[in-house]
Design a protein around this motif. Structure first.
Motif, PDB file in Angstrom:
ATOM      1  N   ASP A 190      27.580  17.752  -0.342  1.00 44.37           N
ATOM      2  CA  ASP A 190      26.743  18.889   0.042  1.00 44.37           C
ATOM      3  C   ASP A 190      25.748  18.466   1.126  1.00 44.37           C
ATOM      4  O   ASP A 190      25.679  17.303   1.504  1.00 44.37           O
ATOM      5  CB  ASP A 190      26.071  19.547  -1.164  1.00 44.37           C
ATOM      6  CG  ASP A 190      25.081  18.666  -1.891  1.00 44.37           C
ATOM      7  OD1 ASP A 190      24.894  17.520  -1.469  1.00 44.37           O
ATOM      8  OD2 ASP A 190      24.486  19.129  -2.873  1.00 44.37           O
ATOM      9  N   LYS A 191      24.982  19.420   1.626  1.00 37.00           N
ATOM     10  CA  LYS A 191      24.147  19.202   2.811  1.00 37.00           C
ATOM     11  C   LYS A 191      23.011  18.202   2.608  1.00 37.00           C
ATOM     12  O   LYS A 191      22.439  17.722   3.581  1.00 37.00           O
ATOM     13  CB  LYS A 191      23.587  20.528   3.325  1.00 37.00           C
ATOM     14  CG  LYS A 191      22.673  21.243   2.352  1.00 37.00           C
ATOM     15  CD  LYS A 191      22.177  22.552   2.932  1.00 37.00           C
ATOM     16  CE  LYS A 191      21.318  23.314   1.974  1.00 37.00           C
ATOM     17  NZ  LYS A 191      20.085  22.679   1.613  1.00 37.00           N
ATOM     18  N   ASP A 192      22.679  17.890   1.375  1.00 30.61           N
ATOM     19  CA  ASP A 192      21.605  16.943   1.112  1.00 30.61           C
ATOM     20  C   ASP A 192      22.116  15.572   0.670  1.00 30.61           C
ATOM     21  O   ASP A 192      21.341  14.743   0.209  1.00 30.61           O
ATOM     22  CB  ASP A 192      20.652  17.497   0.048  1.00 30.61           C
ATOM     23  CG  ASP A 192      19.877  18.692   0.560  1.00 30.61           C
ATOM     24  OD1 ASP A 192      19.565  18.726   1.762  1.00 30.61           O
ATOM     25  OD2 ASP A 192      19.591  19.606  -0.234  1.00 30.61           O
ATOM     26  N   GLU A 193      23.433  15.351   0.806  1.00 31.99           N
ATOM     27  CA  GLU A 193      24.007  14.085   0.382  1.00 31.99           C
ATOM     28  C   GLU A 193      24.685  13.389   1.560  1.00 31.99           C
ATOM     29  O   GLU A 193      25.102  14.032   2.517  1.00 31.99           O
ATOM     30  CB  GLU A 193      25.058  14.311  -0.716  1.00 31.99           C
ATOM     31  CG  GLU A 193      24.486  14.832  -2.005  1.00 31.99           C
ATOM     32  CD  GLU A 193      25.565  15.152  -3.017  1.00 31.99           C
ATOM     33  OE1 GLU A 193      25.299  14.958  -4.214  1.00 31.99           O
ATOM     34  OE2 GLU A 193      26.662  15.592  -2.615  1.00 31.99           O
ATOM     35  N   GLU A 194      24.773  12.088   1.451  1.00 29.92           N
ATOM     36  CA  GLU A 194      25.545  11.307   2.402  1.00 29.92           C
ATOM     37  C   GLU A 194      26.260  10.209   1.638  1.00 29.92           C
ATOM     38  O   GLU A 194      26.023  10.020   0.442  1.00 29.92           O
ATOM     39  CB  GLU A 194      24.687  10.763   3.537  1.00 29.92           C
ATOM     40  CG  GLU A 194      23.482   9.981   3.143  1.00 29.92           C
ATOM     41  CD  GLU A 194      22.586   9.689   4.337  1.00 29.92           C
ATOM     42  OE1 GLU A 194      22.452  10.522   5.239  1.00 29.92           O
ATOM     43  OE2 GLU A 194      22.026   8.593   4.360  1.00 29.92           O
ATOM     44  N   MET A 205      25.046   9.986  -2.299  1.00 28.48           N
ATOM     45  CA  MET A 205      23.641   9.603  -2.421  1.00 28.48           C
ATOM     46  C   MET A 205      22.797  10.658  -1.729  1.00 28.48           C
ATOM     47  O   MET A 205      23.218  11.230  -0.724  1.00 28.48           O
ATOM     48  CB  MET A 205      23.387   8.244  -1.754  1.00 28.48           C
ATOM     49  CG  MET A 205      24.155   7.101  -2.352  1.00 28.48           C
ATOM     50  SD  MET A 205      23.782   5.528  -1.535  1.00 28.48           S
ATOM     51  CE  MET A 205      22.140   5.225  -2.172  1.00 28.48           C
ATOM     52  N   LYS A 206      21.619  10.912  -2.254  1.00 32.38           N
ATOM     53  CA  LYS A 206      20.702  11.828  -1.585  1.00 32.38           C
ATOM     54  C   LYS A 206      20.284  11.224  -0.254  1.00 32.38           C
ATOM     55  O   LYS A 206      20.014  10.036  -0.163  1.00 32.38           O
ATOM     56  CB  LYS A 206      19.450  12.081  -2.432  1.00 32.38           C
ATOM     57  CG  LYS A 206      19.714  12.930  -3.648  1.00 32.38           C
ATOM     58  CD  LYS A 206      19.959  14.351  -3.234  1.00 32.38           C
ATOM     59  CE  LYS A 206      20.215  15.230  -4.440  1.00 32.38           C
ATOM     60  NZ  LYS A 206      20.782  16.498  -4.066  1.00 32.38           N
ATOM     61  N   GLN A 261      14.780  12.251   6.827  1.00 29.12           N
ATOM     62  CA  GLN A 261      15.950  12.448   7.687  1.00 29.12           C
ATOM     63  C   GLN A 261      16.338  13.921   7.644  1.00 29.12           C
ATOM     64  O   GLN A 261      16.571  14.473   6.574  1.00 29.12           O
ATOM     65  CB  GLN A 261      17.078  11.566   7.133  1.00 29.12           C
ATOM     66  CG  GLN A 261      18.242  11.363   8.021  1.00 29.12           C
ATOM     67  CD  GLN A 261      19.188  10.348   7.395  1.00 29.12           C
ATOM     68  OE1 GLN A 261      18.848   9.191   7.213  1.00 29.12           O
ATOM     69  NE2 GLN A 261      20.369  10.805   7.056  1.00 29.12           N
ATOM     70  N   ALA A 262      16.386  14.592   8.805  1.00 25.08           N
ATOM     71  CA  ALA A 262      16.676  16.026   8.855  1.00 25.08           C
ATOM     72  C   ALA A 262      18.096  16.343   8.404  1.00 25.08           C
ATOM     73  O   ALA A 262      18.324  17.266   7.630  1.00 25.08           O
ATOM     74  CB  ALA A 262      16.451  16.558  10.271  1.00 25.08           C
TER      75      ALA A 262
END
Length: 153
Positions: free
Chosen positions: A67-71, A126-127, A132-133
């Motif tokens: 999702d958009k808040d994970e990498e 991971m969050k 970081q934008a």
């Protein structure tokens, strides 16, 4: 600079693939195999590069489901604390090494160097860091590198 040739893997290691695309993954659930297939990828004669090519596909597919808040991160045995690292980049140093560059839970630099025959990495979500934008997506960069070095078919 040395005139010593760069060592290359014995083609016999890879069976009789010749100009054929890379063998496709096989799983019990067909969707898992289809998610990482790329028929344009060709075999490589450098085993570290060959492992890198397939790893880059797995990373790209994994990132597509975040999702958009994970990498992407990894759990690595032997790292202090919880053993996780945020993956910033992946590379190879042929003929035998795969390298992961990233940061640990404290934000300190981490570099994991593994022999391609010992490659064991648990990809994890991971969050992204609060400051970081956007999440860092490395799969696209890895895919571009794979495509730019793809042997002609």
């Amino acid at each position: 600079m040395s005139d010593t040739p760069i060592p290359k893997a014995d083609p016999a290691m890879f069976g009789d693939c010749g100009d054929k695309p890379c063998p496709q993954p096989v799983t019990a659930i067909p969707a898992n195999s289809e998610a990482v297939q790329d028929l344009s990828v060709r075999m490589r004669d450098n085993p570290a590069e060959w492992a890198f090519v397939r790893l880059s596909r797995l990373i790209q597919e994994f990132e597509a489901n975040l999702d958009k808040d994970e990498e992407i991160g990894a759990r690595v045995v032997g790292l202090p604390g919880d053993g996780t690292m945020q993956i910033v980049d992946v590379g190879f140093w042929g003929p035998d090494l795969i390298m992961f560059f990233g940061r640990n839970a404290d934000g300190k630099p981490v570099r994991l160097v593994q022999h391609y025959t010992q490659l064991n990495v648990v990809l994890s979500a991971m969050k992204k860091p609060e400051d970081q934008a956007e999440p860092n997506r490395i799969g696209f960069r890895l895919d571009e590198l794979v495509k730019s070095t793809n042997p002609s078919s």
